[in-house]
Design a protein around this motif. Structure first.
Motif, mmCIF file in Angstrom:
data_model
loop_
_atom_site.group_PDB
_atom_site.id
_atom_site.type_symbol
_atom_site.label_atom_id
_atom_site.label_comp_id
_atom_site.label_asym_id
_atom_site.label_seq_id
_atom_site.Cartn_x
_atom_site.Cartn_y
_atom_site.Cartn_z
ATOM 1 N N ASN A 107 1.571 10.640 4.752
ATOM 2 C CA ASN A 107 2.428 11.112 3.671
ATOM 3 C C ASN A 107 3.665 11.768 4.283
ATOM 4 O O ASN A 107 3.611 12.908 4.744
ATOM 5 N N GLN B 43 0.818 -1.214 0.000
ATOM 6 C CA GLN B 43 0.000 0.000 0.000
ATOM 7 C C GLN B 43 0.854 1.267 0.000
ATOM 8 O O GLN B 43 0.317 2.367 -0.023
ATOM 9 N N TYR B 44 2.163 1.105 -0.019
ATOM 10 C CA TYR B 44 3.056 2.270 0.016
ATOM 11 C C TYR B 44 3.545 2.641 -1.374
ATOM 12 O O TYR B 44 3.741 1.785 -2.241
ATOM 13 N N GLN B 45 3.729 3.941 -1.580
ATOM 14 C CA GLN B 45 4.377 4.457 -2.779
ATOM 15 C C GLN B 45 5.631 5.218 -2.347
ATOM 16 O O GLN B 45 5.579 6.060 -1.463
ATOM 17 N N ASN C 256 -3.355 7.413 3.914
ATOM 18 C CA ASN C 256 -3.003 8.757 3.444
ATOM 19 C C ASN C 256 -1.938 9.414 4.328
ATOM 20 O O ASN C 256 -1.804 10.636 4.327
ATOM 21 N N TRP D 177 4.519 7.387 0.917
ATOM 22 C CA TRP D 177 3.079 7.669 0.962
ATOM 23 C C TRP D 177 2.306 6.369 1.171
ATOM 24 O O TRP D 177 2.387 5.452 0.360
ATOM 25 N N ASN D 178 1.568 6.296 2.287
ATOM 26 C CA ASN D 178 0.658 5.176 2.544
ATOM 27 C C ASN D 178 -0.684 5.533 1.915
ATOM 28 O O ASN D 178 -1.439 6.362 2.426
ATOM 29 N N LYS D 179 -0.978 4.903 0.798
ATOM 30 C CA LYS D 179 -2.162 5.284 0.023
ATOM 31 C C LYS D 179 -3.468 4.895 0.697
ATOM 32 O O LYS D 179 -4.519 5.469 0.405
ATOM 33 N N GLU D 180 -3.430 3.944 1.628
ATOM 34 C CA GLU D 180 -4.659 3.533 2.317
ATOM 35 C C GLU D 180 -4.979 4.459 3.487
ATOM 36 O O GLU D 180 -6.125 4.860 3.680
ATOM 37 N N SER E 129 8.936 7.604 -3.524
ATOM 38 C CA SER E 129 9.338 8.520 -4.580
ATOM 39 C C SER E 129 10.597 9.284 -4.176
ATOM 40 O O SER E 129 10.860 9.495 -2.990
#
Length: 396
Positions: A59, A26-28, A57, A52-55, A30
Motif C-alpha cells: 500500500n 489487482q491494483y486499486q 497488500n 494499493w496491491n490488493k493481493e 486512488s
C-alpha cells in the motif's frame, strides 16, 4: 540462432505487456485529498496518489509535496524559488499518521481505470521516482503537489480524459482563491497580500484552479473517461478515510485590521497634539518611514531578485517606497534639505496613485492597509506644511 533471437525480441514486448496488464488488475488507484491545517504551510490542503496491491497488500502513497530541510541555504532558496521539491513514496499507514495526529480530514476517490491505464500509471510513477527524475522546481500556482497529479493523469490518459468543466462556475482570481484558505490566518493573509503582485489578480481558468487540492478533488468528481468503451466517470467510489469533528475558528484580537486602526488613531492624536504644541515629533516619522522603506526593499527584492512569478508587478511599492529609508535619515537632521518637501509631495501623490490602482482593480490590496495609507497621507501633509514653522531650519 539469429532468426530465433530476432523473433523473440519482436514478441517480448507483447508478452511483457500482457503479463503487466494482467497483474494491474489487482491494483486499486486512488486520489487522496487532505484538508487544510492550522499552519500556513498546510493551509491549502494536500493531494497524493495511493496505489494499493490488493493481493499482496502493498500500500504505497506517491507524494509530490516533499522537500529536504537539510538542503544548503534552505530558506534563501525557498525565498528565491530555487528550492526543488520532489516525489517521495511512503506507506499508506505512515502517510495517514500525520493527518491523524493533527486531526485533518482525509478523503479518498477510487479511480475507475482499466488495467492498461493502471499499468501505464504505475510505470509512469516509478519512472518519475527515479533519482534523476523525482526533483522539480516548485511553483505554488502552476507546479505543485496537486497540479503534478493532474499532469500525471493527463499524461497517462491523454485524450481519453475529459475534465467536463463546469461552464457556469464562478469566476475567481488567484488571489480570491488564496483568500478562501488564509482568511482564518489574518497575519498570513496580510503578508501574502503584501508579497504577491498584480499578476495574481486575474481570473483563474477552471483547470488552473486545480492548484488547490479541494478544487482538484471536485474536478476529479466531474471528470469522465471517453474513447475506452462506454464513457464512464473517472471516480467510481468516494470514501471518508479520516473524519474529525469541525474545529472552531477563532480570530485573534491582535489581527492587522484591529492593530492598524489602533495605530492610525494613535497617530491622529499624536499629530493633533503636535499641531497644538507646534511640535513635529519627527522621531515617530523617522521610525515610521524607515519601516516603510524596509518593507519596500522586501517588495522590490521579491519582484526583481527572485524567480517567483507571483511577486512581479507588486504595486504595494507605490506606498511602501524603498526610498523612504533616505527620507528617514534626512529627518534625523536639524535642517530641512531642499529636496525633502518635494519628496513628501511625491510620496503623497504616489500613495493616492496606489489607492487608484486598488479602486480600478489593477491590484487588490489587503483591506487592513487603509489606516496605514491614511497615516502616510496625514504625516506627509503635516510635515510638508509645518516643518518650516515648527523648528526646522532651511538648508540652502
Amino acid at each position: 540462432m539469429g532468426k530465433h533471437l530476432k523473433k523473440l525480441l519482436l514478441i517480448y514486448p507483447f508478452i511483457y505487456s500482457t503479463i503487466f496488464f494482467a497483474n494491474a488488475q489487482q491494483y486499486q488507484v486512488s486520489l487522496l485529498t487532505c484538508d487544510p491545517g492550522d499552519q500556513l504551510y498546510s493551509a491549502f490542503g494536500h493531494s497524493a496518489i495511493r496505489i494499493w496491491n490488493k493481493e499482496t497488500n502493498q500500500n504505497w502513497v506517491y507524494n509530490y509535496g516533499t522537500f529536504d530541510f537539510n538542503t544548503p541555504f534552505f530558506y534563501l532558496k525557498f525565498t528565491q524559488r530555487t528550492l526543488d521539491y520532489m516525489l517521495s513514496v511512503t506507506t499508506y499507514e505512515r502517510f495517514l499518521m500525520e493527518y491523524n495526529y493533527f486531526q485533518r480530514n482525509v478523503r479518498e476517490q477510487v479511480l475507475d481505470l482499466s488495467p492498461e491505464q493502471i499499468a501505464k500509471l504505475i510505470e509512469f510513477l516509478d519512472n518519475n521516482y527515479l533519482p534523476e527524475n523525482r526533483f522539480y522546481r516548485y511553483d505554488f500556482f502552476y507546479d505543485n503537489c496537486a497540479t503534478r497529479i493532474r499532469d500525471v493523469m493527463e499524461q497517462v490518459l491523454g485524450e481519453q480524459l475529459d475534465w467536463n468543466e463546469d461552464l457556469l462556475a464562478e469566476q475567481k482570481t488567484f488571489r480570491n482563491l488564496i483568500d478562501e484558505y488564509v482568511y482564518p490566518l489574518p497575519w498570513a493573509d496580510f503578508g501574502i497580500d503584501l508579497a504577491l503582485g498584480s499578476v495574481i489578480d486575474i481570473d483563474a481558468k477552471e483547470r488552473e484552479k486545480q492548484f488547490l487540492p479541494d478544487y482538484m478533488e471536485a474536478a476529479f468528481d466531474r471528470a469522465v473517461i471517453v474513447g475506452d468503451g462506454p464513457s464512464r466517470k473517472l471516480v467510481k467510489e468516494k470514501l471518508e478515510v479520516l473524519n474529525f469533528p469541525p474545529r472552531e475558528s477563532k480570530m485573534d484580537l491582535l489581527n492587522p485590521y484591529v492593530l492598524w486602526w489602533i495605530f492610525a488613531i494613535a497617530v491622529v492624536v499624536l499629530t493633533f497634539v503636535g499641531y497644538k504644541k507646534k511640535r513635529l515629533y519627527k522621531g515617530f516619522d523617522v521610525g515610521f518611514f524607515a519601516a516603510l522603506g524596509l518593507l519596500g526593499l522586501v517588495i522590490v527584492s521579491l519582484w526583481f531578485f527572485t524567480f517567483h512569478s507571483q511577486t512581479k508587478l507588486n504595486w504595494n511599492v507605490l506606498w511602501a517606497l524603498p526610498t523612504n529609508l533616505i527620507l528617514a535619515f534626512a529627518l534625523l537632521g536639524n535642517q530641512v534639505k531642499p529636496w525633502v518637501r518635494k519628496y513628501l509631495l511625491a510620496a503623497m501623490t504616489l500613495t493616492n496613485v496606489a489607492l487608484l490602482v486598488w479602486i480600478f482593480g489593477i491590484q487588490s490590496f489587503h483591506p487592513s492597509i487603509v489606516p496605514v495609507l491614511l497615516v502616510i497621507l496625514l504625516r506627509t501633509n503635516f510635515l510638508y506644511y509645518n516643518m518650516d514653522r515648527f523648528g526646522w531650519e532651511k538648508k540652502a
